[in-house]
Enzyme design. Structure first.
Site, PDB file in Angstrom:
ATOM      1  CE1 TYR A 146      -3.043  -2.983   0.171  1.00 47.21           C
ATOM      2  CE2 TYR A 146      -3.729  -2.327   2.359  1.00 47.21           C
ATOM      3  CZ  TYR A 146      -3.842  -3.163   1.269  1.00 47.21           C
ATOM      4  OH  TYR A 146      -4.764  -4.181   1.287  1.00 47.21           O
ATOM      5  CE  LYS A 195       1.110 -17.801  -1.900  1.00 41.72           C
ATOM      6  NZ  LYS A 195       0.234 -18.975  -1.712  1.00 41.72           N
ATOM      7  CG  ASP A 227      -2.204 -20.107   0.481  1.00 41.24           C
ATOM      8  OD1 ASP A 227      -1.393 -19.941   1.418  1.00 41.24           O
ATOM      9  OD2 ASP A 227      -1.915 -20.741  -0.550  1.00 41.24           O
ATOM     10  CG  ASP A 251      -6.833  -4.275   4.223  1.00 40.12           C
ATOM     11  OD1 ASP A 251      -7.800  -4.150   4.992  1.00 40.12           O
ATOM     12  OD2 ASP A 251      -6.749  -3.681   3.131  1.00 40.12           O
ATOM     13  CG  ASP A 255     -11.982  -6.259   6.575  1.00 36.31           C
ATOM     14  OD1 ASP A 255     -11.824  -5.677   7.668  1.00 36.31           O
ATOM     15  OD2 ASP A 255     -12.234  -5.665   5.511  1.00 36.31           O
TER      16      ASP A 255
END
Ligand code: NAD
Length: 360
Positions: A146, A195, A227, A251, A255
């Site tokens: 970001y 990852k 994942d 992020d 959520d």
């Protein structure tokens, strides 16, 4: 103690929920013999309407001069609000990114707790939800994708967009230290999510987290691919204590964890820097669909205020009092509309604030 707090009521339901949090804070500090000095600043759409930008330098200076910032939420309806016709750097969310960067708020804490009284709202099968869960998602907030360089170019008539994911070892080390410190006050387990089978930034993440772990022999460290973590959150959420991860993974996972509780109006958050300073806000957005109706659930903001007492001011007893009051009103069956269920008493946003004040 005198607490210097800057408030950002913000947009949508922000002003309503911050008003309730102030009510509860005022009662708490009165009971425990402290006082609060508040200053309000504008951010997001409210600031765009007055100043043409989502956050002014003066507002940042005011926030920096306080001990902590308590925020409602910012932003409007992203399809209809004129704020979203502005260029991206002038939209409400740009204010949020700017304040996080300016205040160096690199560590984002989001607890995801399944309250017994609200277990029915959990969308998971009962055989999974009955184990309960209480996890803390620790997300890096000022680096990664970001904040990396980005551009869109046209090559041979084909549009191409490029985003860059960068982390240096110092950025990783400081968030890892925060993660292990928090785990020490909890169930002493860190799940570091990356990852590393694909990304170099993740391989560095994993290596640095392992270095930090050597200073915390009492804390168990495990690594999990992002994942798999997304799956484990719905398969076996009880396994998690502290989830430590980079910006974009955090992020998305935070959520997901929120939705697994089933009660977005209950979820607090904190963003911390190297010192005791923090910005405290609910995990949810500005809910423009219910703004001004006095029906929003103020508990996420009130629990964020409790986190502020605990993490910035070290007022643990005071924070406990607020958290106990929340559990008590839930036990007594009071609910705002978002968490309403059969047999409970529905109350408005301000009534929920009043009930909590009475129980402090
Ligand atoms: P949202 O969280 O605002 O709303 C999602 C749904 O949950 C809506 O139906 C809403 O009514 C409900 N809801 C949210 N909080 C609630 C509460 N306290 N009580 C009862 N119901 C509640 O998400 P969204 O609709 O995707 O976003 C709306 C705006 O908020 C957008 O402009 C978005 O950019 C912004 N936003 C801001 C923040 C922030 O300030 N940190 C975070 C997320 C989204």
């Amino acid at each position: 103690m005198e607490l210097k707090i800057t408030c950002i009521p913000g947009d949508g339901i922000g002003p309503e929920i911050v008003a309730e949090a102030k009510k509860v804070l005022n009662k708490t500090v009165e009971k425990f013999g402290h006082s609060i000095q508040y200053t309000d600043i504008l951010m997001g759409g409210a600031s765009i309407d007055v100043h043409g930008v989502p956050l002014t330098d003066e507002a940042i200076a005011t926030a920096k001069s306080a001990d902590a910032v308590l925020m409602g939420s910012i932003g409007g309806d992203t399809t209809t609000s004129p704020w979203y016709k502005l260029e991206p750097s002038l939209r409400p969310e740009a204010g949020l990114l700017k304040i996080r960067k300016e205040l160096n708020l690199f560590a984002n804490l989001r607890p995801a707790i399944l309250y017994d009284e609200l277990a029915g709202a959990c969308p998971l099968k009962e055989e999974i939800s009955k184990a309960g869960f209480d996890m803390m998602i620790m997300r890096e907030l000022t680096g990664g994708l970001y904040f990396g360089e980005r551009k869109t170019v046209t090559e041979n008539g084909v549009r191409k967009a490029i985003d860059t994911l960068t982390y240096n070892e110092e950025e990783i080390r400081r968030i890892a230290i925060k993660g292990f410190d928090i785990a020490r006050k909890r169930k002493k387990k860190v799940t570091s999510v990356d990852k590393a089978n694909v990304l170099d930034s993740s391989r560095l993440w994993r290596a640095v987290v392992e270095e930090v772990a050597k200073d915390y022999p009492d804390v168990t460290l495990e690594h999990m691919l992002v994942d798999n973590c997304a799956m484990q959150l719905v398969k076996n959420p009880a396994q998690f204590d502290v989830i430590l991860t980079e910006n974009m993974f955090g992020d998305i996972l935070s959520d997901e964890a929120s939705m697994v509780t089933g009660s977005i109006g209950m979820l607090a958050s904190a963003s911390l820097n190297d010192s005791k300073f923090g910005l405290y806000e609910p995990s949810h957005g500005s809910a423009p669909d219910i703004a001004g109706k006095n029906i929003a659930n103020p508990i996420a903001t009130i629990l964020s205020a409790a986190m502020m007492l605990r993490f910035t001011f070290d007022l643990d007893k005071e924070a406990d009092a607020i958290e106990a009051a929340v559990k008590q009103v839930l036990k007594e069956g009071y609910r705002t509309v978002d968490i309403m269920s059969e047999g409970c008493t529905q109350v408005s946003c301000s009534e929920m604030g009043d009930l909590l004040v009475e129980r402090i």
